[in-house]
Design a protein around this motif. Structure first.
Motif, mmCIF file in Angstrom:
data_model
loop_
_atom_site.group_PDB
_atom_site.id
_atom_site.type_symbol
_atom_site.label_atom_id
_atom_site.label_comp_id
_atom_site.label_asym_id
_atom_site.label_seq_id
_atom_site.Cartn_x
_atom_site.Cartn_y
_atom_site.Cartn_z
ATOM 1 N N ALA A 183 0.853 -1.192 0.000
ATOM 2 C CA ALA A 183 0.000 0.000 0.000
ATOM 3 C C ALA A 183 0.887 1.241 0.000
ATOM 4 C CB ALA A 183 -0.894 -0.007 1.229
ATOM 5 N N ALA A 184 0.508 2.229 -0.809
ATOM 6 C CA ALA A 184 1.303 3.457 -0.929
ATOM 7 C C ALA A 184 0.964 4.460 0.173
ATOM 8 C CB ALA A 184 1.077 4.090 -2.294
ATOM 9 N N ALA A 185 -0.257 4.417 0.673
ATOM 10 C CA ALA A 185 -0.698 5.384 1.678
ATOM 11 C C ALA A 185 -0.044 5.080 3.024
ATOM 12 C CB ALA A 185 -2.217 5.312 1.814
ATOM 13 N N PRO A 186 0.095 6.102 3.853
ATOM 14 C CA PRO A 186 0.616 5.846 5.199
ATOM 15 C C PRO A 186 -0.291 4.879 5.950
ATOM 16 C CG PRO A 186 0.521 8.202 4.752
ATOM 17 C CD PRO A 186 -0.167 7.516 3.625
ATOM 18 N N VAL A 187 0.309 4.105 6.807
ATOM 19 C CA VAL A 187 -0.423 3.091 7.556
ATOM 20 C C VAL A 187 -0.822 3.659 8.909
ATOM 21 C CG1 VAL A 187 -0.244 0.824 8.632
ATOM 22 C CG2 VAL A 187 0.794 1.229 6.408
ATOM 23 N N THR A 188 -2.058 3.395 9.315
ATOM 24 C CA THR A 188 -2.535 3.757 10.643
ATOM 25 C C THR A 188 -3.079 2.499 11.294
ATOM 26 O OG1 THR A 188 -3.136 5.968 9.921
ATOM 27 C CG2 THR A 188 -4.117 5.191 11.973
ATOM 28 N N VAL A 189 -2.668 2.248 12.519
ATOM 29 C CA VAL A 189 -3.131 1.088 13.279
ATOM 30 C C VAL A 189 -3.875 1.614 14.498
ATOM 31 C CG1 VAL A 189 -2.416 -0.932 14.607
ATOM 32 C CG2 VAL A 189 -1.201 -0.335 12.510
ATOM 33 N N PHE A 190 -5.092 1.104 14.701
ATOM 34 C CA PHE A 190 -5.880 1.474 15.876
ATOM 35 C C PHE A 190 -5.782 0.353 16.891
ATOM 36 C CE2 PHE A 190 -7.642 3.999 12.493
ATOM 37 C CZ PHE A 190 -7.826 5.233 13.101
ATOM 38 N N LEU A 191 -5.460 0.721 18.133
ATOM 39 C CA LEU A 191 -5.337 -0.265 19.207
ATOM 40 C C LEU A 191 -6.565 -0.151 20.095
ATOM 41 C CD1 LEU A 191 -1.616 0.517 20.065
ATOM 42 C CD2 LEU A 191 -2.476 -1.279 18.570
ATOM 43 N N ALA A 192 -7.504 -1.095 19.905
ATOM 44 C CA ALA A 192 -8.749 -1.038 20.662
ATOM 45 C C ALA A 192 -9.315 -2.435 20.813
ATOM 46 C CB ALA A 192 -9.765 -0.156 19.944
ATOM 47 N N ALA A 193 -10.124 -2.593 21.813
ATOM 48 C CA ALA A 193 -10.857 -3.841 21.983
ATOM 49 C C ALA A 193 -11.956 -3.875 20.922
ATOM 50 C CB ALA A 193 -11.456 -3.900 23.382
ATOM 51 N N PRO A 194 -12.398 -5.048 20.533
ATOM 52 C CA PRO A 194 -13.459 -5.134 19.527
ATOM 53 C C PRO A 194 -14.683 -4.306 19.922
ATOM 54 C CG PRO A 194 -12.555 -7.299 19.973
ATOM 55 C CD PRO A 194 -11.950 -6.361 20.974
ATOM 56 N N GLY A 195 -15.150 -3.485 19.008
ATOM 57 C CA GLY A 195 -16.325 -2.661 19.242
ATOM 58 C C GLY A 195 -16.062 -1.365 19.986
ATOM 59 N N GLU A 196 -14.862 -1.086 20.373
ATOM 60 C CA GLU A 196 -14.546 0.121 21.142
ATOM 61 C C GLU A 196 -13.582 1.010 20.353
ATOM 62 O OE1 GLU A 196 -13.108 -0.757 25.038
ATOM 63 O OE2 GLU A 196 -14.711 -2.164 25.448
ATOM 64 N N VAL A 197 -14.001 1.488 19.216
ATOM 65 C CA VAL A 197 -13.112 2.289 18.377
ATOM 66 C C VAL A 197 -13.169 3.780 18.675
ATOM 67 C CG1 VAL A 197 -13.028 0.648 16.491
ATOM 68 C CG2 VAL A 197 -14.846 2.347 16.549
ATOM 69 N N GLU A 198 -14.093 4.209 19.494
ATOM 70 C CA GLU A 198 -14.236 5.638 19.793
ATOM 71 C C GLU A 198 -12.979 6.234 20.417
ATOM 72 O OE1 GLU A 198 -16.734 7.789 19.083
ATOM 73 O OE2 GLU A 198 -17.545 6.136 17.904
ATOM 74 N N ASP A 199 -12.493 5.618 21.488
ATOM 75 C CA ASP A 199 -11.334 6.165 22.210
ATOM 76 C C ASP A 199 -10.080 5.344 21.950
ATOM 77 O OD1 ASP A 199 -12.876 8.185 23.397
ATOM 78 O OD2 ASP A 199 -13.578 6.799 24.941
ATOM 79 N N ALA A 200 -9.983 4.762 20.775
ATOM 80 C CA ALA A 200 -8.852 3.887 20.460
ATOM 81 C C ALA A 200 -7.565 4.693 20.310
ATOM 82 C CB ALA A 200 -9.132 3.121 19.175
ATOM 83 N N ARG A 201 -6.499 4.125 20.810
ATOM 84 C CA ARG A 201 -5.181 4.720 20.581
ATOM 85 C C ARG A 201 -4.788 4.391 19.159
ATOM 86 N NH1 ARG A 201 -0.805 4.019 25.065
ATOM 87 N NH2 ARG A 201 0.175 5.107 23.366
ATOM 88 N N ARG A 202 -4.045 5.269 18.557
ATOM 89 C CA ARG A 202 -3.658 5.001 17.181
ATOM 90 C C ARG A 202 -2.175 5.238 17.017
ATOM 91 N NH1 ARG A 202 -3.348 9.335 13.095
ATOM 92 N NH2 ARG A 202 -3.392 11.122 14.444
ATOM 93 N N ILE A 203 -1.604 4.459 16.143
ATOM 94 C CA ILE A 203 -0.198 4.607 15.771
ATOM 95 C C ILE A 203 -0.178 4.738 14.261
ATOM 96 C CG2 ILE A 203 2.074 3.531 15.751
ATOM 97 C CD1 ILE A 203 1.170 1.792 18.083
ATOM 98 N N ASP A 204 0.504 5.755 13.778
ATOM 99 C CA ASP A 204 0.655 5.855 12.323
ATOM 100 C C ASP A 204 2.107 6.155 11.999
ATOM 101 O OD1 ASP A 204 1.058 8.639 12.560
ATOM 102 O OD2 ASP A 204 -1.063 9.047 12.297
ATOM 103 N N THR A 205 2.404 6.188 10.712
ATOM 104 C CA THR A 205 3.796 6.366 10.305
ATOM 105 C C THR A 205 4.358 7.715 10.723
ATOM 106 O OG1 THR A 205 2.981 7.013 8.118
ATOM 107 C CG2 THR A 205 3.711 4.736 8.372
ATOM 108 N N VAL A 206 3.525 8.744 10.761
ATOM 109 C CA VAL A 206 4.003 10.076 11.173
ATOM 110 C C VAL A 206 4.404 10.046 12.648
ATOM 111 C CG1 VAL A 206 3.332 12.488 11.484
ATOM 112 C CG2 VAL A 206 2.620 11.251 9.426
ATOM 113 N N ILE A 207 3.541 9.472 13.481
ATOM 114 C CA ILE A 207 3.844 9.376 14.920
ATOM 115 C C ILE A 207 5.100 8.540 15.133
ATOM 116 C CG2 ILE A 207 3.030 8.424 17.110
ATOM 117 C CD1 ILE A 207 0.180 9.167 16.202
ATOM 118 N N ALA A 208 5.207 7.425 14.408
ATOM 119 C CA ALA A 208 6.365 6.538 14.566
ATOM 120 C C ALA A 208 7.659 7.241 14.147
ATOM 121 C CB ALA A 208 6.165 5.263 13.762
ATOM 122 N N LYS A 209 7.614 8.012 13.075
ATOM 123 C CA LYS A 209 8.814 8.743 12.638
ATOM 124 C C LYS A 209 9.213 9.799 13.658
ATOM 125 C CE LYS A 209 8.485 8.090 7.666
ATOM 126 N NZ LYS A 209 8.258 8.701 6.361
#
Length: 185
Positions: free
Chosen positions: A125-151
């Motif tokens: 995939a060419a687009a930046p990757v974003t990963v959401f860290l959440a329990a199933p069904g709880e995406v509202e307050d999920a922590r996220r990691i993306d390539t910008v944050i990682a860099k």
């Protein structure tokens, strides 16, 4: 080149002072907790097994009026041995690496792996990757990691990673795999 106990003590004091001075107000509590845990480990010391053998004199045999034969009892106890200043420095460097450098390395590796397998038909995939860290069904307050944050995290922790690697190499501490710059695709 190994360092002396006095040099290790001085380095520990310098590191702790620098952590206290450079901590952002929001990070102060986390750094304090980290140092408290390190101090607790130092206070606990290294466990040392000790076996004690005690001779027991059972007294006189009442019927024969002769001394009974001596017996011995053994017991195992766990004591503690204090860490040397060099070992304390090694534990502090390990703690700093695990607390500050390892998380960004893991996040970068996670994003790299997700990006590697995110494409279809073997095309990444060419687009930046974003990963959401959440329990199933709880995406509202999920922590996220993306390539910008990682860099950003990699850039902010690279100097510390280099210092940890140099300390480990130059001062005779355990080698640590923190120096390699992690590049996020």
């Amino acid at each position: 080149m190994a360092i002396s106990e006095d040099e290790a003590r001085s380095l520990i004091a310098t590191i702790l002072k620098k952590l206290a001075e450079d901590a952002a107000p929001g990070d102060r509590r986390a750094i304090d907790d980290l140092i408290v845990q390190w101090h607790a480990e130092i206070e606990a010391g290294r466990p040392v097994d000790r076996k004690l053998k005690v001779s027991i004199s059972p007294g006189l045999d009442i019927v024969a009026e002769v001394p009974r034969s001596r017996t011995a009892a053994t017991g195992e106890f766990v004591g503690k041995k204090d860490y040397s200043q060099l070992e304390q420095l090694d534990l502090l460097v390990e703690t700093l690496g695990l607390a500050f450098v390892a998380p960004q390395m893991m996040a970068s590796k996670l994003l790299e792996t997700v990006q590697q397998f995110a494409g279809e038909g073997g095309v990444q995939a060419a687009a930046p990757v974003t990963v959401f860290l959440a329990a199933p069904g709880e995406v509202e307050d999920a922590r996220r990691i993306d390539t910008v944050i990682a860099k950003e995290a990699a850039a902010r922790t690279q100097e510390l990673a280099n210092i940890i690697a140099e300390l480990s190499e130059e001062k005779g501490l355990k080698p640590r795999a923190v120096r390699a710059r992690v590049e996020v695709l």
